[in-house]
Design an enzyme around this catalytic site. Structure first.
Site, PDB file in Angstrom:
ATOM      1  CE  LYS A   1      -2.337   5.371  -2.733  1.00 41.19           C
ATOM      2  NZ  LYS A   1      -1.086   4.727  -2.437  1.00 41.19           N
TER       3      LYS A   1
ATOM      4  CG  ASP B   1       2.235   6.208  -2.492  1.00 39.33           C
ATOM      5  OD1 ASP B   1       2.269   6.159  -1.252  1.00 39.33           O
ATOM      6  OD2 ASP B   1       1.185   6.048  -3.152  1.00 39.33           O
TER       7      ASP B   1
HETATM    8  P1  NAP Z   1      -4.839   0.463  -6.926  1.00 37.55           P
HETATM    9  O1  NAP Z   1      -4.508   1.756  -7.562  1.00 37.55           O
HETATM   10  O2  NAP Z   1      -6.272   0.144  -6.672  1.00 37.55           O
HETATM   11  O3  NAP Z   1      -4.186  -0.709  -7.826  1.00 37.55           O
HETATM   12  C1  NAP Z   1      -4.406  -2.027  -7.501  1.00 37.55           C
HETATM   13  C2  NAP Z   1      -3.450  -2.931  -8.290  1.00 37.55           C
HETATM   14  O4  NAP Z   1      -3.625  -4.273  -7.814  1.00 37.55           O
HETATM   15  C3  NAP Z   1      -3.730  -2.955  -9.787  1.00 37.55           C
HETATM   16  O5  NAP Z   1      -2.532  -3.186 -10.479  1.00 37.55           O
HETATM   17  C4  NAP Z   1      -4.664  -4.175  -9.911  1.00 37.55           C
HETATM   18  O6  NAP Z   1      -4.632  -4.785 -11.175  1.00 37.55           O
HETATM   19  C5  NAP Z   1      -4.019  -5.116  -8.902  1.00 37.55           C
HETATM   20  N1  NAP Z   1      -4.960  -6.131  -8.398  1.00 37.55           N
HETATM   21  C6  NAP Z   1      -6.052  -5.903  -7.648  1.00 37.55           C
HETATM   22  N2  NAP Z   1      -6.662  -7.077  -7.365  1.00 37.55           N
HETATM   23  C7  NAP Z   1      -5.917  -8.049  -7.977  1.00 37.55           C
HETATM   24  C8  NAP Z   1      -6.042  -9.459  -8.066  1.00 37.55           C
HETATM   25  N3  NAP Z   1      -7.048 -10.113  -7.484  1.00 37.55           N
HETATM   26  N4  NAP Z   1      -5.091 -10.140  -8.758  1.00 37.55           N
HETATM   27  C9  NAP Z   1      -4.051  -9.484  -9.342  1.00 37.55           C
HETATM   28  N5  NAP Z   1      -3.898  -8.149  -9.302  1.00 37.55           N
HETATM   29  C10 NAP Z   1      -4.825  -7.437  -8.623  1.00 37.55           C
HETATM   30  O7  NAP Z   1      -4.092   0.292  -5.509  1.00 37.55           O
HETATM   31  P2  NAP Z   1      -2.773   1.005  -5.010  1.00 37.55           P
HETATM   32  O8  NAP Z   1      -3.116   2.275  -4.379  1.00 37.55           O
HETATM   33  O9  NAP Z   1      -1.785   0.968  -6.120  1.00 37.55           O
HETATM   34  O10 NAP Z   1      -2.312   0.018  -3.828  1.00 37.55           O
HETATM   35  C11 NAP Z   1      -1.751  -1.242  -4.098  1.00 37.55           C
HETATM   36  C12 NAP Z   1      -1.252  -1.870  -2.797  1.00 37.55           C
HETATM   37  O11 NAP Z   1      -0.146  -1.138  -2.279  1.00 37.55           O
HETATM   38  C13 NAP Z   1      -2.304  -1.900  -1.692  1.00 37.55           C
HETATM   39  O12 NAP Z   1      -2.225  -3.157  -1.058  1.00 37.55           O
HETATM   40  C14 NAP Z   1      -1.865  -0.800  -0.741  1.00 37.55           C
HETATM   41  O13 NAP Z   1      -2.257  -1.052   0.588  1.00 37.55           O
HETATM   42  C15 NAP Z   1      -0.344  -0.859  -0.897  1.00 37.55           C
HETATM   43  N6  NAP Z   1       0.315   0.416  -0.582  1.00 37.55           N
HETATM   44  C16 NAP Z   1       1.213   0.480   0.447  1.00 37.55           C
HETATM   45  C17 NAP Z   1       1.870   1.661   0.716  1.00 37.55           C
HETATM   46  C18 NAP Z   1       2.862   1.756   1.841  1.00 37.55           C
HETATM   47  O14 NAP Z   1       3.166   2.880   2.256  1.00 37.55           O
HETATM   48  N7  NAP Z   1       3.408   0.679   2.312  1.00 37.55           N
HETATM   49  C19 NAP Z   1       1.612   2.805  -0.041  1.00 37.55           C
HETATM   50  C20 NAP Z   1       0.705   2.705  -1.075  1.00 37.55           C
HETATM   51  C21 NAP Z   1       0.065   1.499  -1.338  1.00 37.55           C
HETATM   52  P3  NAP Z   1      -5.652  -4.314 -12.362  1.00 37.55           P
HETATM   53  O15 NAP Z   1      -4.988  -3.151 -13.028  1.00 37.55           O
HETATM   54  O16 NAP Z   1      -5.747  -5.517 -13.201  1.00 37.55           O
HETATM   55  O17 NAP Z   1      -6.952  -3.939 -11.702  1.00 37.55           O
END
Ligand code: NAP
Length: 296
Positions: free
Chosen positions: A80, A117
């Site tokens: 993103k 979002d």
């Molecule tokens: P992103 O930009 O890649 O961010 C990932 C986040 O997760 C960061 O804060 C990262 O921390 C943290 N993280 C990753 N692995 C981790 C671990 N092993 N332990 C602790 N923290 C960890 O991803 P995103 O786009 O924000 O998406 C996040 C989640 O939201 C995903 O599961 C996605 O499927 C979900 N989502 C759902 C919707 C919906 O419509 N329901 C919409 C958007 C997203 P660091 O900063 O330390 O790397």
């Protein structure tokens, strides 16, 4: 020839219209079922396809978007933020949050990035949205979705928004940004142990990390000190996460990410098609495809 070049080749010869989902992983996504059902209901000869991208393939993915057959895309974890620099223009929100979940084209073919979002999240809250000015919220994560959710909550007038993230520097950066949006909301960062101790202070805990995407992932936080009756929201939608299981065990109310997926998807759909999204059809498709996903 790799899969992306193969796609480029076959789509450039196709008479159909396409919308893509770019991410890694994408196998769990229910967006294809939701959007394909909506295209069909509106009689549009369009197809929504998930494309698994490696980090070094983002530029190639954007080349796919430039094909005249392609109407737009959704961007998911972990691209993103990265995709923004390849697009021609970002909405003010995407620019500020450095987060794009929806791409579409203007009539001259320029690629535009925005994010649905935050609004999708607020709509998914239902009656909680009406009492936002009293809400004290903890957000787990500082990635693209956490930034969109946190900003939406602050701008909508939440009383307190606290952030905890594995990488502290990213939480601090998010806090700094959020503070420029509101003079009244109390905004702070905490580390996970501190957040665990303070959990009784929150009415809502939002799990916005990608920990939980895999079935055996642990919860990023223990919930033993959470206030019974408060709301635990997990943005993950395709299965019951450990975070939500712990929330239920500790007598919290729970909400998964399915409604957020629906509402952010309806907004994206309207950007691509300029037509009203058929909500009941999209929701039924989501429920059906989640059921199928969890049976395999
Ligand atoms: P992103 O930009 O890649 O961010 C990932 C986040 O997760 C960061 O804060 C990262 O921390 C943290 N993280 C990753 N692995 C981790 C671990 N092993 N332990 C602790 N923290 C960890 O991803 P995103 O786009 O924000 O998406 C996040 C989640 O939201 C995903 O599961 C996605 O499927 C979900 N989502 C759902 C919707 C919906 O419509 N329901 C919409 C958007 C997203 P660091 O900063 O330390 O790397």
């Amino acid at each position: 020839m790799d899969r992306i070049h193969h796609r480029l080749n076959s789509i450039s010869k196709s008479s159909q219209s396409y919308v893509f989902l770019f991410g890694n992983p994408v196998h769990h996504s229910l967006s294809p079922a939701m959007h394909n059902a909506a295209f069909k209901a509106l009689g549009l000869p369009w197809k929504y396809l998930s494309i698994l991208l490696k980090p070094e393939q983002i530029a190639l993915g954007v080349e796919l978007l430039k094909l005249p057959q392609v109407r737009g895309a959704n961007i998911t974890v972990p691209y993103k933020e990265a995709v923004g620099r390849y697009l021609n223009q970002l909405s003010p929100w995407s620019h500020r949050l450095q987060s794009v979940n929806t791409c579409f084209k203007n009539p001259r073919g320029a690629l535009y990035g925005t994010t649905t979002d935050g609004e999708g999240f607020l709509k998914s809250l239902g009656s909680y949205r009406k009492k936002i000015s009293q809400l004290q919220v903890l957000i787990l994560g500082a990635g693209g979705s956490a930034r969109a959710v946190a900003s939406a909550l602050v701008l909508e007038g939440a009383k307190r928004v606290h952030i905890t993230n594995r990488t502290t520097a990213k939480a601090v950066e998010l806090k700094r940004k959020l503070q420029t949006y509101s003079k009244t909301c109390e905004i702070a960062c905490l580390d996970i142990p501190e957040a665990e101790k303070q959990l009784h202070r929150y009415d809502m805990i939002v799990q916005a990390t990608s920990l939980g995407l895999n079935k055996n992932d642990p919860s990023p936080i223990r919930l033993t000190k959470a206030q019974p009756g408060s709301l635990a929201v997990d943005l993950i939608y395709h299965h019951r996460t450990e975070f939500l299981r712990l929330a239920q065990m500790n007598h919290l109310k729970t909400l998964d990410g399915l409604l957020m997926l629906l509402y952010q998807g309806m907004l994206s759909f309207e950007y691509w098609t300029r037509q009203k999204a058929p909500k009941p059809i999209m929701y039924q498709a989501l429920l059906k495809s989640r059921h199928r996903f969890n049976k395999v």
